[in-house]
Design an enzyme around this catalytic site. Structure first.
Site, PDB file in Angstrom:
ATOM      1  N   GLY A   1      -1.575   2.396  -7.005  1.00  0.00           N
ATOM      2  CA  GLY A   1      -2.343   2.615  -8.227  1.00  0.00           C
ATOM      3  C   GLY A   1      -1.796   3.771  -9.046  1.00  0.00           C
ATOM      4  O   GLY A   1      -1.767   3.708 -10.286  1.00  0.00           O
TER       5      GLY A   1
ATOM      6  N   HIS B   1      -2.207  -4.809 -10.484  1.00  0.00           N
ATOM      7  CA  HIS B   1      -2.952  -3.676 -11.034  1.00  0.00           C
ATOM      8  C   HIS B   1      -3.328  -3.924 -12.483  1.00  0.00           C
ATOM      9  O   HIS B   1      -2.555  -4.530 -13.243  1.00  0.00           O
ATOM     10  CB  HIS B   1      -2.120  -2.386 -10.957  1.00  0.00           C
ATOM     11  CG  HIS B   1      -1.956  -1.874  -9.567  1.00  0.00           C
ATOM     12  ND1 HIS B   1      -2.825  -0.982  -8.993  1.00  0.00           N
ATOM     13  CD2 HIS B   1      -1.028  -2.164  -8.628  1.00  0.00           C
ATOM     14  CE1 HIS B   1      -2.441  -0.728  -7.753  1.00  0.00           C
ATOM     15  NE2 HIS B   1      -1.348  -1.436  -7.501  1.00  0.00           N
TER      16      HIS B   1
ATOM     17  N   CYS C   1      -4.903   6.138  -4.306  1.00  0.00           N
ATOM     18  CA  CYS C   1      -4.226   4.836  -4.218  1.00  0.00           C
ATOM     19  C   CYS C   1      -2.782   5.033  -4.660  1.00  0.00           C
ATOM     20  O   CYS C   1      -2.534   5.344  -5.828  1.00  0.00           O
ATOM     21  CB  CYS C   1      -4.935   3.799  -5.093  1.00  0.00           C
ATOM     22  SG  CYS C   1      -4.113   2.179  -5.119  1.00  0.00           S
TER      23      CYS C   1
ATOM     24  N   CYS D   1       0.862  -1.184   0.000  1.00  0.00           N
ATOM     25  CA  CYS D   1       0.000   0.000   0.000  1.00  0.00           C
ATOM     26  C   CYS D   1       0.893   1.225   0.000  1.00  0.00           C
ATOM     27  O   CYS D   1       1.594   1.487   0.977  1.00  0.00           O
ATOM     28  CB  CYS D   1      -0.925  -0.005   1.221  1.00  0.00           C
ATOM     29  SG  CYS D   1      -1.933   1.490   1.384  1.00  0.00           S
TER      30      CYS D   1
ATOM     31  N   GLU E   1     -10.086  -0.277  -5.510  1.00  0.00           N
ATOM     32  CA  GLU E   1      -9.080  -1.073  -4.823  1.00  0.00           C
ATOM     33  C   GLU E   1      -9.622  -2.434  -4.405  1.00  0.00           C
ATOM     34  O   GLU E   1     -10.741  -2.548  -3.907  1.00  0.00           O
ATOM     35  CB  GLU E   1      -8.553  -0.336  -3.588  1.00  0.00           C
ATOM     36  CG  GLU E   1      -7.697   0.879  -3.922  1.00  0.00           C
ATOM     37  CD  GLU E   1      -6.815   1.276  -2.758  1.00  0.00           C
ATOM     38  OE1 GLU E   1      -6.148   0.384  -2.187  1.00  0.00           O
ATOM     39  OE2 GLU E   1      -6.793   2.466  -2.422  1.00  0.00           O
TER      40      GLU E   1
END
Length: 277
Positions: free
Chosen positions: A222, A161, A219, A75, A210
Protein backbone atom coordinates in the site's frame (compact mmCIF):
# COMPACT_ATOMS: atom_id res chain seq x y z
CA UNK A 1 -1.38 -31.32 15.00
CA UNK A 2 1.36 -29.14 16.50
CA UNK A 3 2.47 -26.09 14.52
CA UNK A 4 5.80 -24.39 15.13
CA UNK A 5 5.69 -20.70 14.19
CA UNK A 6 7.36 -17.33 14.61
CA UNK A 7 5.42 -14.15 15.36
CA UNK A 8 6.85 -11.12 13.52
CA UNK A 9 5.81 -7.63 12.49
CA UNK A 10 6.74 -4.88 10.08
CA UNK A 11 5.62 -1.54 11.57
CA UNK A 12 2.83 -3.27 13.49
CA UNK A 13 1.55 -5.17 10.42
CA UNK A 14 1.84 -8.55 12.16
CA UNK A 15 2.43 -12.05 10.87
CA UNK A 16 2.58 -15.70 11.81
CA UNK A 17 5.52 -17.15 9.85
CA UNK A 18 5.76 -20.90 9.18
CA UNK A 19 8.72 -22.83 7.79
CA UNK A 20 7.35 -25.33 5.26
CA UNK A 21 10.66 -26.02 3.52
CA UNK A 22 10.98 -29.43 5.21
CA UNK A 23 7.33 -30.47 5.51
CA UNK A 24 4.31 -29.50 3.39
CA UNK A 25 1.97 -26.75 4.50
CA UNK A 26 -1.39 -28.34 5.27
CA UNK A 27 -3.46 -25.69 7.07
CA UNK A 28 -7.07 -25.23 5.97
CA UNK A 29 -8.74 -21.81 5.67
CA UNK A 30 -10.60 -22.61 8.91
CA UNK A 31 -7.35 -23.22 10.78
CA UNK A 32 -5.81 -20.05 9.33
CA UNK A 33 -8.80 -18.04 10.55
CA UNK A 34 -8.38 -19.62 13.98
CA UNK A 35 -4.67 -18.78 14.12
CA UNK A 36 -5.35 -15.20 13.01
CA UNK A 37 -8.04 -14.66 15.65
CA UNK A 38 -6.73 -12.29 18.33
CA UNK A 39 -8.92 -13.77 21.09
CA UNK A 40 -8.90 -17.52 20.50
CA UNK A 41 -5.74 -17.97 18.40
CA UNK A 42 -2.37 -16.28 18.06
CA UNK A 43 -3.49 -13.14 16.22
CA UNK A 44 -2.12 -11.78 12.95
CA UNK A 45 -2.98 -9.78 9.85
CA UNK A 46 -1.46 -12.42 7.56
CA UNK A 47 0.08 -15.88 7.77
CA UNK A 48 3.32 -16.23 5.79
CA UNK A 49 4.62 -19.56 4.52
CA UNK A 50 8.25 -20.24 3.55
CA UNK A 51 8.56 -23.01 0.97
CA UNK A 52 11.26 -24.46 -1.25
CA UNK A 53 11.43 -22.87 -4.72
CA UNK A 54 9.72 -24.41 -7.72
CA UNK A 55 12.02 -22.88 -10.34
CA UNK A 56 15.80 -22.61 -10.88
CA UNK A 57 17.79 -19.56 -9.81
CA UNK A 58 15.40 -18.79 -6.93
CA UNK A 59 16.03 -19.23 -3.20
CA UNK A 60 12.51 -19.62 -1.77
CA UNK A 61 8.81 -19.59 -2.52
CA UNK A 62 6.67 -17.15 -0.50
CA UNK A 63 2.93 -17.69 0.12
CA UNK A 64 0.60 -15.25 1.91
CA UNK A 65 -2.75 -15.95 3.56
CA UNK A 66 -4.95 -13.15 4.87
CA UNK A 67 -6.70 -13.33 8.23
CA UNK A 68 -9.88 -14.46 6.45
CA UNK A 69 -8.08 -17.59 5.22
CA UNK A 70 -7.77 -16.52 1.58
CA UNK A 71 -4.45 -16.72 -0.27
CA UNK A 72 -3.23 -13.48 -1.86
CA UNK A 73 -0.51 -12.46 -4.27
CA UNK A 74 1.81 -10.13 -2.38
CA UNK A 75 2.63 -8.50 0.97
CA UNK A 76 5.41 -5.93 1.26
CA UNK A 77 5.82 -5.78 5.03
CA UNK A 78 5.70 -9.56 5.01
CA UNK A 79 8.48 -9.69 2.42
CA UNK A 80 10.78 -7.82 4.81
CA UNK A 81 9.91 -10.23 7.62
CA UNK A 82 10.43 -13.13 5.20
CA UNK A 83 14.09 -12.32 4.54
CA UNK A 84 14.72 -11.68 8.25
CA UNK A 85 13.11 -15.03 9.10
CA UNK A 86 15.03 -17.20 6.63
CA UNK A 87 18.30 -15.54 7.66
CA UNK A 88 17.68 -15.83 11.43
CA UNK A 89 16.46 -19.44 11.10
CA UNK A 90 19.62 -20.44 9.25
CA UNK A 91 17.76 -21.34 6.06
CA UNK A 92 20.24 -19.18 4.12
CA UNK A 93 23.37 -17.17 4.81
CA UNK A 94 22.65 -14.75 1.98
CA UNK A 95 21.74 -11.15 2.80
CA UNK A 96 20.04 -10.81 -0.59
CA UNK A 97 17.65 -13.49 -1.85
CA UNK A 98 15.38 -14.12 -4.80
CA UNK A 99 11.86 -15.16 -3.85
CA UNK A 100 9.01 -16.40 -6.02
CA UNK A 101 5.51 -15.19 -5.18
CA UNK A 102 2.13 -15.72 -6.76
CA UNK A 103 2.64 -12.44 -8.65
CA UNK A 104 6.29 -12.87 -9.68
CA UNK A 105 9.82 -12.58 -8.29
CA UNK A 106 10.90 -10.17 -5.57
CA UNK A 107 14.41 -9.50 -4.23
CA UNK A 108 14.61 -8.54 -0.54
CA UNK A 109 17.96 -7.79 1.11
CA UNK A 110 19.20 -7.16 4.64
CA UNK A 111 20.93 -3.81 5.06
CA UNK A 112 23.94 -3.26 7.33
CA UNK A 113 21.84 -1.13 9.70
CA UNK A 114 19.28 -3.92 10.22
CA UNK A 115 16.67 -2.44 7.90
CA UNK A 116 15.37 -4.48 4.97
CA UNK A 117 15.04 -3.28 1.38
CA UNK A 118 12.74 -5.09 -1.04
CA UNK A 119 12.76 -4.74 -4.82
CA UNK A 120 8.99 -5.02 -5.30
CA UNK A 121 9.13 -5.02 -9.10
CA UNK A 122 7.54 -2.52 -11.45
CA UNK A 123 3.96 -1.36 -10.85
CA UNK A 124 1.34 -2.18 -13.46
CA UNK A 125 -1.39 0.22 -14.57
CA UNK A 126 -3.35 -1.64 -17.26
CA UNK A 127 -6.89 -2.26 -15.96
CA UNK A 128 -6.82 -5.95 -16.87
CA UNK A 129 -3.59 -6.44 -14.87
CA UNK A 130 -4.98 -4.92 -11.65
CA UNK A 131 -7.79 -6.12 -12.27
CA UNK A 132 -10.04 -3.05 -12.57
CA UNK A 133 -13.08 -2.73 -14.82
CA UNK A 134 -12.54 0.46 -16.81
CA UNK A 135 -12.45 1.56 -20.42
CA UNK A 136 -9.92 4.28 -19.57
CA UNK A 137 -6.27 4.30 -18.60
CA UNK A 138 -6.52 7.73 -16.92
CA UNK A 139 -4.35 8.16 -13.82
CA UNK A 140 -7.31 9.46 -11.81
CA UNK A 141 -10.73 7.83 -12.17
CA UNK A 142 -14.06 8.22 -10.36
CA UNK A 143 -15.63 5.34 -8.44
CA UNK A 144 -19.22 5.65 -7.23
CA UNK A 145 -20.09 4.39 -3.75
CA UNK A 146 -23.81 4.98 -3.48
CA UNK A 147 -24.27 8.72 -3.01
CA UNK A 148 -20.50 9.26 -2.69
CA UNK A 149 -18.00 9.50 -5.53
CA UNK A 150 -14.29 9.12 -4.84
CA UNK A 151 -11.36 9.79 -7.16
CA UNK A 152 -8.87 6.94 -7.13
CA UNK A 153 -5.69 5.85 -8.86
CA UNK A 154 -5.80 2.11 -9.55
CA UNK A 155 -2.63 0.06 -9.97
CA UNK A 156 -1.08 -3.29 -9.14
CA UNK A 157 1.95 -3.85 -6.94
CA UNK A 158 1.54 -7.57 -7.48
CA UNK A 159 -1.80 -7.09 -5.71
CA UNK A 160 -4.56 -4.57 -6.49
CA UNK A 161 -4.67 -1.07 -4.98
CA UNK A 162 -7.00 1.92 -5.20
CA UNK A 163 -5.38 5.08 -3.80
CA UNK A 164 -7.21 8.31 -3.03
CA UNK A 165 -5.88 11.64 -1.73
CA UNK A 166 -7.40 13.01 1.49
CA UNK A 167 -6.89 16.30 3.32
CA UNK A 168 -6.47 14.71 6.75
CA UNK A 169 -5.71 11.01 7.05
CA UNK A 170 -6.78 10.94 10.70
CA UNK A 171 -10.28 12.09 9.76
CA UNK A 172 -10.53 9.93 6.61
CA UNK A 173 -13.51 7.52 6.50
CA UNK A 174 -11.26 4.46 6.28
CA UNK A 175 -13.54 2.07 8.17
CA UNK A 176 -16.66 3.05 6.21
CA UNK A 177 -15.38 3.70 2.67
CA UNK A 178 -12.59 1.13 2.91
CA UNK A 179 -14.89 -1.94 2.90
CA UNK A 180 -17.08 -0.39 0.18
CA UNK A 181 -14.06 0.15 -2.07
CA UNK A 182 -12.60 -3.28 -1.26
CA UNK A 183 -15.73 -5.07 -2.47
CA UNK A 184 -16.70 -2.71 -5.30
CA UNK A 185 -17.91 -4.50 -8.42
CA UNK A 186 -15.28 -2.74 -10.56
CA UNK A 187 -12.58 -4.68 -8.68
CA UNK A 188 -13.41 -8.33 -9.44
CA UNK A 189 -10.58 -9.66 -7.21
CA UNK A 190 -11.37 -7.05 -4.51
CA UNK A 191 -8.83 -4.32 -3.75
CA UNK A 192 -6.73 -2.66 -1.05
CA UNK A 193 -8.01 0.87 -0.37
CA UNK A 194 -5.37 3.51 0.39
CA UNK A 195 -6.05 6.93 1.96
CA UNK A 196 -3.08 9.26 1.38
CA UNK A 197 -2.39 12.69 2.85
CA UNK A 198 0.39 14.62 1.11
CA UNK A 199 2.59 16.47 3.63
CA UNK A 200 5.12 17.63 1.03
CA UNK A 201 6.60 16.22 -2.17
CA UNK A 202 8.85 13.82 -0.23
CA UNK A 203 6.51 12.95 2.63
CA UNK A 204 3.04 11.42 2.98
CA UNK A 205 0.83 9.98 5.70
CA UNK A 206 -1.11 6.81 4.87
CA UNK A 207 -3.85 4.51 6.11
CA UNK A 208 -4.86 1.36 4.23
CA UNK A 209 -7.93 -0.84 4.42
CA UNK A 210 -6.45 -4.18 3.39
CA UNK A 211 -8.34 -6.73 1.37
CA UNK A 212 -9.29 -9.61 3.65
CA UNK A 213 -7.67 -8.10 6.76
CA UNK A 214 -9.31 -4.72 7.44
CA UNK A 215 -7.29 -1.68 8.46
CA UNK A 216 -3.74 -2.60 9.45
CA UNK A 217 -1.10 -0.49 11.21
CA UNK A 218 1.00 -0.54 8.05
CA UNK A 219 0.79 -1.92 4.50
CA UNK A 220 4.02 -2.28 2.50
CA UNK A 221 2.49 -2.73 -0.93
CA UNK A 222 0.00 0.00 0.00
CA UNK A 223 2.88 2.38 0.74
CA UNK A 224 4.47 1.52 -2.61
CA UNK A 225 1.16 2.01 -4.42
CA UNK A 226 0.51 5.36 -2.71
CA UNK A 227 3.93 6.73 -3.66
CA UNK A 228 3.58 5.52 -7.24
CA UNK A 229 0.11 7.07 -7.47
CA UNK A 230 1.39 10.34 -6.00
CA UNK A 231 4.29 10.50 -8.46
CA UNK A 232 1.96 9.68 -11.37
CA UNK A 233 -0.32 12.51 -10.22
CA UNK A 234 2.71 14.88 -9.99
CA UNK A 235 2.17 15.35 -6.25
CA UNK A 236 5.33 13.55 -5.11
CA UNK A 237 9.02 13.23 -6.01
CA UNK A 238 11.07 10.13 -5.18
CA UNK A 239 12.24 9.16 -2.59
CA UNK A 240 9.25 9.51 -0.26
CA UNK A 241 8.84 8.91 3.45
CA UNK A 242 5.56 7.15 4.19
CA UNK A 243 4.26 7.56 7.74
CA UNK A 244 1.85 4.80 8.72
CA UNK A 245 0.23 4.30 12.10
CA UNK A 246 2.90 1.70 12.86
CA UNK A 247 5.94 3.71 11.74
CA UNK A 248 7.79 4.98 8.67
CA UNK A 249 8.84 3.41 5.36
CA UNK A 250 11.09 4.82 2.65
CA UNK A 251 9.86 4.28 -0.91
CA UNK A 252 11.85 5.04 -4.07
CA UNK A 253 10.60 4.81 -7.66
CA UNK A 254 12.23 6.16 -10.83
CA UNK A 255 9.13 6.01 -13.02
CA UNK A 256 7.21 3.67 -15.35
CA UNK A 257 8.92 0.37 -16.08
CA UNK A 258 11.23 0.74 -13.09
CA UNK A 259 11.04 -1.29 -9.84
CA UNK A 260 9.75 0.16 -6.58
CA UNK A 261 12.23 -0.09 -3.70
CA UNK A 262 10.82 -0.28 -0.18
CA UNK A 263 13.00 0.04 2.95
CA UNK A 264 11.85 -0.50 6.53
CA UNK A 265 12.19 -2.66 9.65
CA UNK A 266 11.33 -6.32 10.29
CA UNK A 267 11.01 -7.48 13.89
CA UNK A 268 10.77 -10.93 15.49
CA UNK A 269 8.43 -10.95 18.50
CA UNK A 270 8.56 -14.57 19.69
CA UNK A 271 8.71 -18.23 18.65
CA UNK A 272 6.25 -20.85 19.89
CA UNK A 273 4.16 -23.93 19.17
CA UNK A 274 0.40 -24.24 19.12
CA UNK A 275 -1.77 -27.35 19.09
CA UNK A 276 -4.48 -27.44 16.44
CA UNK A 277 -7.51 -29.70 16.35
Amino acid sequence: MRLRFTKMHGLGNDFIVVDATRAPFELTPERIRFLADRHFGVGCDQLLVVEAPTQPGVDFRYRIFNADGGEVEQCGNGARCFVRFVHDQGLTDKTRIRVETQSGLIEPRLEADGQVTVDMGAPRFEPEDIPFISDSDAVVQPVSLGDVQVLITALSMGNPHAVQVVADVDAAPVTSLGPAIETHARFPARVNAGFMQVVDEHHIRLRVWERGAGETLACGTGACAAVVAGIQRELLVSPVQVDTRGGALRIAWDGPGQPVLMTGPAVTVFEAEIELD
